[in-house]
Design a protein around this motif. Structure first.
Motif, PDB file in Angstrom:
ATOM      1  N   ARG A  39       0.856  -1.187   0.000  1.00 18.53           N
ATOM      2  CA  ARG A  39       0.000   0.000   0.000  1.00 18.53           C
ATOM      3  C   ARG A  39       0.890   1.234   0.000  1.00 18.53           C
ATOM      4  NH1 ARG A  39      -0.290   2.363   5.181  1.00 18.53           N
ATOM      5  NH2 ARG A  39       0.605   1.029   6.779  1.00 18.53           N
ATOM      6  N   TRP A  40       0.351   2.348  -0.446  1.00 18.76           N
ATOM      7  CA  TRP A  40       1.048   3.623  -0.386  1.00 18.76           C
ATOM      8  C   TRP A  40       0.646   4.306   0.912  1.00 18.76           C
ATOM      9  CZ3 TRP A  40       4.904   6.477  -1.714  1.00 18.76           C
ATOM     10  CH2 TRP A  40       4.876   7.844  -1.471  1.00 18.76           C
ATOM     11  N   SER A  41       1.612   4.798   1.671  1.00 15.23           N
ATOM     12  CA  SER A  41       1.338   5.564   2.883  1.00 15.23           C
ATOM     13  C   SER A  41       1.788   6.996   2.657  1.00 15.23           C
ATOM     14  CB  SER A  41       2.070   4.973   4.088  1.00 15.23           C
ATOM     15  OG  SER A  41       1.902   5.833   5.200  1.00 15.23           O
ATOM     16  N   GLU A  44       3.802   8.293   5.749  1.00 13.83           N
ATOM     17  CA  GLU A  44       5.200   7.859   5.833  1.00 13.83           C
ATOM     18  C   GLU A  44       5.981   8.156   4.561  1.00 13.83           C
ATOM     19  OE1 GLU A  44       3.918   7.249   9.203  1.00 13.83           O
ATOM     20  OE2 GLU A  44       2.814   5.941   7.864  1.00 13.83           O
ATOM     21  N   ASP A  50       2.845  -4.397   4.511  1.00  7.87           N
ATOM     22  CA  ASP A  50       2.404  -4.886   5.814  1.00  7.87           C
ATOM     23  C   ASP A  50       2.327  -6.407   5.777  1.00  7.87           C
ATOM     24  OD1 ASP A  50       1.966  -2.334   7.043  1.00  7.87           O
ATOM     25  OD2 ASP A  50       0.122  -2.137   5.889  1.00  7.87           O
ATOM     26  N   GLY A  72      -0.134  -3.100  10.403  1.00  7.35           N
ATOM     27  CA  GLY A  72      -0.027  -1.696  10.012  1.00  7.35           C
ATOM     28  C   GLY A  72       1.082  -1.036  10.802  1.00  7.35           C
ATOM     29  N   GLY A  95       5.389   3.604  12.770  1.00  5.24           N
ATOM     30  CA  GLY A  95       5.383   4.381  11.531  1.00  5.24           C
ATOM     31  C   GLY A  95       6.129   5.701  11.655  1.00  5.24           C
ATOM     32  N   ARG A  99       9.281   6.641   9.427  1.00  2.00           N
ATOM     33  CA  ARG A  99       9.239   7.849   8.593  1.00  2.00           C
ATOM     34  C   ARG A  99      10.545   8.631   8.710  1.00  2.00           C
ATOM     35  NH1 ARG A  99       5.737  11.115  11.072  1.00  2.00           N
ATOM     36  NH2 ARG A  99       4.039   9.729  10.497  1.00  2.00           N
TER      37      ARG A  99
END
Length: 152
Positions: A39-41, A44, A50, A72, A95, A99
């Motif tokens: 997935r794109w976060s 972050e 995940d 997650g 996260g 980041r």
């Protein structure tokens, strides 16, 4: 900072760390047949895999890619100094810690991994890890040098 300047700097950072991101994409995609989910976060600024099926647990950043064994990035984790018994402090959001590493990669690009290993790898001695913990606590200070240590 002007939004166009921020956009240009981020774009340069993404391009500069592409070799690291490619390693992350290869590792993440390798886990997908075994349950990893990509997935794109936006928070972050990374592609996150995940439920990555291998390893001791936790997460690892490679460029703009985060390999995460949890469901997650909201998982709570101990800081390196807490785990080493140097001080007691509250857990941080995984996260937020990762980041900081994304930002470090965007600045250091292909120099990140050799520098990371030279500075102590995955340990409390590594100033890149301590800076990521500080950033996870405060939202500031992801760069390990040029700051003043704040007493907690």
């Amino acid at each position: 900072m002007h939004p166009v300047t921020v956009f240009l700097l981020r774009t340069l950072g993404i391009v500069w760390t592409v070799p690291n991101t490619l390693f992350g994409l290869i590792a993440g995609v390798a886990g997908m047949p075994f349950g990893a989910r990509a997935r794109w976060s936006r928070a972050e600024f990374a592609i996150v895999f995940d439920r990555w099926p291998w390893g001791p647990g936790g997460a690892m950043t490679l460029g703009n890619c985060i390999i995460n064994t949890h469901d997650g990035l909201d998982a709570q984790c101990m800081t390196y100094e807490h785990r080493a018994g140097h001080l007691e402090e509250p857990h941080v959001r995984l996260g937020d810690h990762e980041r900081a590493h994304v930002y470090q990669y965007m600045l250091l690009g292909p120099l990140f991994l050799p520098l990371y290993l030279l500075l102590g790898g995955v340990s409390v001695r590594n100033p890149l890890e301590r800076a990521a913990d500080r950033y996870a606590h405060t939202g500031k200070g992801w760069w390990p040098w040029g700051h003043r240590r704040v007493a907690r």
